[in-house]
Design an enzyme around this catalytic site. Structure first.
Site, PDB file in Angstrom:
ATOM      1  N   LYS A   1      11.892 -10.213  -1.090  1.00 45.45           N
ATOM      2  CA  LYS A   1      11.728  -9.437  -1.714  1.00 45.45           C
ATOM      3  C   LYS A   1      12.349  -8.136  -0.603  1.00 45.45           C
ATOM      4  CE  LYS A   1       7.792  -9.461  -4.798  1.00 45.45           C
ATOM      5  NZ  LYS A   1       7.327  -7.922  -6.091  1.00 45.45           N
TER       6      LYS A   1
ATOM      7  N   GLU B   1       5.694  -0.161   0.955  1.00 44.58           N
ATOM      8  CA  GLU B   1       6.993   1.033  -0.075  1.00 44.58           C
ATOM      9  C   GLU B   1       5.700   2.032  -0.575  1.00 44.58           C
ATOM     10  OE1 GLU B   1       8.948  -1.975  -2.853  1.00 44.58           O
ATOM     11  OE2 GLU B   1       7.339  -1.208  -4.128  1.00 44.58           O
TER      12      GLU B   1
ATOM     13  N   HIS C   1      -2.202  -5.386 -12.658  1.00 41.49           N
ATOM     14  CA  HIS C   1      -0.226  -5.178 -12.403  1.00 41.49           C
ATOM     15  C   HIS C   1       0.533  -6.147 -12.982  1.00 41.49           C
ATOM     16  CE1 HIS C   1      -0.666  -1.899  -9.815  1.00 41.49           C
ATOM     17  NE2 HIS C   1      -1.349  -2.598  -8.644  1.00 41.49           N
TER      18      HIS C   1
ATOM     19  N   ARG D   1      14.623 -16.134 -13.597  1.00 42.46           N
ATOM     20  CA  ARG D   1      15.014 -17.177 -14.559  1.00 42.46           C
ATOM     21  C   ARG D   1      14.647 -16.367 -16.448  1.00 42.46           C
ATOM     22  NH1 ARG D   1       9.469 -14.738 -15.430  1.00 42.46           N
ATOM     23  NH2 ARG D   1       8.544 -14.043 -13.544  1.00 42.46           N
TER      24      ARG D   1
HETATM   25  P1  ADP Z   1       5.108  -9.005  -8.601  1.00 43.01           P
HETATM   26  O1  ADP Z   1       6.234  -9.732  -8.249  1.00 43.01           O
HETATM   27  O2  ADP Z   1       3.783  -9.300  -8.287  1.00 43.01           O
HETATM   28  O3  ADP Z   1       4.778  -9.186  -9.882  1.00 43.01           O
HETATM   29  P2  ADP Z   1       6.133  -6.648  -8.520  1.00 43.01           P
HETATM   30  O4  ADP Z   1       7.082  -6.147  -7.131  1.00 43.01           O
HETATM   31  O5  ADP Z   1       7.304  -7.338  -9.950  1.00 43.01           O
HETATM   32  O6  ADP Z   1       5.080  -7.975  -8.223  1.00 43.01           O
HETATM   33  O7  ADP Z   1       4.904  -5.591  -9.441  1.00 43.01           O
HETATM   34  C1  ADP Z   1       4.775  -5.871 -10.475  1.00 43.01           C
HETATM   35  C2  ADP Z   1       3.747  -4.618 -10.772  1.00 43.01           C
HETATM   36  O8  ADP Z   1       3.208  -3.812  -9.466  1.00 43.01           O
HETATM   37  C3  ADP Z   1       4.777  -3.200 -10.665  1.00 43.01           C
HETATM   38  O9  ADP Z   1       5.221  -3.390 -13.059  1.00 43.01           O
HETATM   39  C4  ADP Z   1       4.046  -2.049 -11.243  1.00 43.01           C
HETATM   40  O10 ADP Z   1       3.038  -1.770 -12.727  1.00 43.01           O
HETATM   41  C5  ADP Z   1       3.633  -1.705  -9.991  1.00 43.01           C
HETATM   42  N1  ADP Z   1       4.481  -1.794  -8.776  1.00 43.01           N
HETATM   43  C6  ADP Z   1       5.321  -2.620  -7.945  1.00 43.01           C
HETATM   44  N2  ADP Z   1       5.870  -1.494  -6.500  1.00 43.01           N
HETATM   45  C7  ADP Z   1       4.917  -0.501  -7.108  1.00 43.01           C
HETATM   46  C8  ADP Z   1       5.407   0.786  -6.756  1.00 43.01           C
HETATM   47  N3  ADP Z   1       5.798   1.017  -5.892  1.00 43.01           N
HETATM   48  N4  ADP Z   1       4.725   1.816  -6.906  1.00 43.01           N
HETATM   49  C9  ADP Z   1       3.673   1.681  -8.120  1.00 43.01           C
HETATM   50  N5  ADP Z   1       3.870   0.848  -8.857  1.00 43.01           N
HETATM   51  C10 ADP Z   1       3.876  -0.679  -8.220  1.00 43.01           C
END
Ligand code: ADP
Length: 494
Positions: free
Chosen positions: A116, A200, A235, A292
C-alpha cells in the site's frame, strides 16, 4: 486462444469463469479441497483434481500443488479468480517460471501495487491524489504516534501488505494509539508475515467509488466507468451499484482519467480495479488497486454490455484490447447484493451448514452468480459467500425495485443468510435516495433484528407443517435465538 485453462479457485467465481470459458470453447480444469468434493465448481468443470485438505494453506493456497496439477492436466493458463492466490506475486511468478500464462498482471506489477505504501508513493509521484498520510510503513510506534498526532484525529492505521480489512484500525484519540498500533502490528504479522503499518487521515463520510480498468500488453488502457461500493459491513462490501448516484459526468470523466493514469503508471496489464474514496465535497483520493477480477464485476458487465472474463482471457492470450474508450457507454443501472451465509443479527457471524431448500429468483433483468445448490453443505473453512444477486434496469429506482422483488423471491432454507437484512437496506429511505457512505450500515442499521411479524409468520407456518405431518426442513436457529424469516417462507408457505 487457450485450449485449456485451470481455475485456481472455488465457489461462485470459479463457476462464473468456467461459463465464459465454455462459451469460448476452452476446456476447464477445477481444483478442490477435501470438503469441496461435491462443490458446484467441481461439477461444472470438465476435469477436477483434488489438491488437499480443507485448510487453505494446504489446498487453495498451495502454489506448488496447483502448479503440479496444471502441468499434469496440460493447461496453458491459470485463472486465479479473486481471493486466495489472485494477488499473490509468488503465484504469478511460479506460473511465469513454469511457462503457464497467469491470467492477470505480471508478478512485478502485483508486487508493486500490493504494497500500500509503495503504491501510494507511485501514485503521488504520478500526481494522482492519495489520502493524506505516511508514504512509508514502519513498526516504530513512537514515529507512528508522532505522525498521527501531527495529522489530527481520527486517523486510520493500515498494514502495508494489507487486504480484507486486516491490520486496519480507526483511531479517534491520541491516547488510543499505543494499543491500536500494537494490535495492528501483531494482526498484520499474523495475516501477511509483514508487521509494518502506517497511518493515514480517516476521511469523514466518504463513498467508496472504484473504476474498472482493462489494459493490454501493448500499453493500451481503458476504463469501464465506476462502481459505488459504499454499503459495507466490517469495511467489506455487501451491496454495489453502478452508476454511482454521486458522480456527475464531469467527475466520472476525471476519475476515469485518473484510473487510466494509474494503469499506465504501474505498467498494468489485464483487468483491474482502481479504488478511490470520494468525499462529499467531490474530492477523490486513490485507495488501492485490486489486481484481479472483483467480486462486483457483474454490475459493470450488465451496464456496459461486456464480458470481463472474456477480455481477461483475450488479453492474457496476447490480443490487443478489442474495445475503445469512445465505444463504451453506461446503459441503465445495475445493483449487486452479495448473499452471505452470515447472521446479521449477530454481528454478521458466519453461519455455514446444509442448504435444505434453494430456489433462485429469475425474470427480467436478473442474474445470479451462484456457487451452491439444494442439499449442498456450505463448508465452514472459507469465505461464507453463497452467491451474488445482480439486477439491471433502465434507471436506479427501477433497479432498486427489481432488487426488492428478486430478494423476495430468493429462497434459501436451512441456513441463516443476510437476505432479510439486504431487503431492509434496499427498501430503506436513505438507500432509495442514493444517500450512501461507508458507515451507512453502522449509522442506519446497527442492532438490526429481523422483522418480528415475519418471524411469527415463519414460526406459524412451521408449526402448521408439523401438525399436518409435512416433511420438515431442518430449522437453523440464528445466533440471536430465532429462525430468520426468509428461511421459512419458501418451503413452508401455506
Ligand atoms: P483492505 O485492502 O484491507 O480491504 P482498503 O484500504 O481497501 O482496505 O479499505 C477498505 C475500506 O475501509 C474502504 O472501502 C473504506 O470503507 C475504509 N477506509 C479505508 N481507508 C479509509 C480512510 N482513509 N478513511 C475512511 N475510511 C477508510
Amino acid at each position: 486462444m487457450f485450449k485449456k485453462v485451470l481455475i485456481a479457485n472455488r465457489s461462485e467465481i470459479a463457476v462464473r469463469i468456467m461459463r465464459t470459458c465454455r462459451e469460448m470453447g476452452i476446456q476447464t480444469v477445477a481444483v478442490y479441497s477435501e470438503p469441496d468434493r461435491k462443490a458446484l465448481h467441481v461439477v461444472e468443470a470438465e476435469e477436477a483434481f483434488s489438491i488437499g485438505p480443507a485448510e487453505p494453506s494446504e489446498s487453495y493456497l498451495n502454489i506448488e500443488r496447483i502448479i503440479d496439477v496444471a502441468k499434469a492436466a496440460g493447461v496453458e493458463a491459470i485463472h486465479p479468480g479473486y481471493g486466495f492466490l489472485a494477488e499473490h506475486p509468488l503465484f504469478a511468478r511460479a506460473c511465469e517460471d513454469s511457462g503457464i500464462v497467469f491470467i492477470g498482471p505480471p508478478s512485478q506489477v502485483i508486487e508493486n501495487l500490493g504494497n500500500k505504501t509503495l503504491a501510494r508513493t507511485m501514485m503521488s509521484r504520478a500526481e494522482v491524489p492519495v489520502i493524506p498520510g505516511m508514504l512509508e510503513a514502519t513498526t516504530d510506534t513512537t514515529l507512528l504516534q508522532k505522525e498521527a498526532d501531527a495529522m489530527g484525529y481520527p486517523i486510520i492505521i493500515k498494514a502495508a501488505a494489507g487486504g480484507g480489512g486486516k491490520g486496519m484500525r480507526v483511531v479517534s484519540a491520541s491516547s488510543e494509539m499505543p494499543d491500536a498500533c500494537v494490535s495492528a502490528i501483531s494482526e498484520a504479522e499474523k495475516a501477511f508475515g509483514d508487521p509494518s503499518i502506517y497511518v493515514e487521515k480517516c476521511l469523514e463520510r466518504p463513498r467508496h467509488v472504484e473504476i474498472q480498468i482493462l489494459a493490454d500488453s501493448n500499453g493500451n488502457a481503458i476504463h469501464l466507468f465506476e462502481r459505488e461500493c459504499s454499503i459495507q459491513r466490517r469495511h467489506q462490501k455487501i451491496i454495489e451499484e453502478t452508476p454511482s448516484p454521486a458522480l456527475s459526468p464531469e467527475l466520472r470523466e476525471r476519475m476515469g482519467e485518473a484510473a487510466v493514469k494509474v494503469a499506465k503508471t504501474s505498467g498494468y496489464v489485464n483487468a483491474g480495479t482502481v479504488e478511490f474514496l470520494l468525499e462529499p465535497s467531490g474530492n477523490f483520493y486513490f485507495l488501492e488497486v485490486n489486481t484481479r477480477l472483483q467480486v462486483e464485476h457483474p454490475i459493470t458487465e450488465l451496464t456496459t454490455g461486456t464480458d470481463l472474463v472474456r477480455h481477461q482471457l483475450e488479453i492474457a492470450a496476447g490480443s490487443p484490447l478489442s474495445l475503445r474508450q469512445e465505444e463504451l457507454l453506461q446503459r441503465g443501472h445495475a445493483i449487486e447484493c452479495r448473499i452471505y451465509a452470515e447472521d446479521p443479527a449477530a454481528d454478521f457471524f458466519p453461519s455455514p451448514g446444509k442448504i435444505i431448500g434453494y430456489q433462485e429468483p429469475t425474470g427480467p433483468g436478473v442474474r445470479v452468480d451462484s456457487g451452491v445448490y439444494e442439499g449442498y453443505e456450505v463448508p465452514m473453512h472459507y469465505d461464507p459467500i453463497l452467491s451474488k444477486l445482480i439486477v439491471a434496469a433502465e434507471n436506479r429506482e427501477l433497479a432498486r425495485r427489481r432488487m426488492i422483488r428478486a430478494l423476495e423471491d430468493y429462497r434459501i432454507t436451512g441456513i441463516t443468510t443476510i437476505i432479510g437484512f439486504l431487503l431492509d437496506v434496499i427498501r430503506s429511505v436513505p438507500f432509495s435516495r442514493g444517500d450512501t457512505f461507508i458507515d451507512f450500515v453502522q449509522t442506519h442499521f446497527s442492532g438490526w433484528k429481523p422483522d418480528k411479524d415475519l418471524v411469527r409468520a415463519a414460526a406459524a407456518a412451521y408449526l402448521v407443517d408439523e401438525m399436518l405431518g409435512a416433511p420438515q426442513p431442518q430449522v437453523t436457529v440464528s445466533q440471536a435465538g430465532y429462525p430468520t424469516p426468509w428461511q421459512s417462507l419458501g418451503a413452508w408457505t401455506l
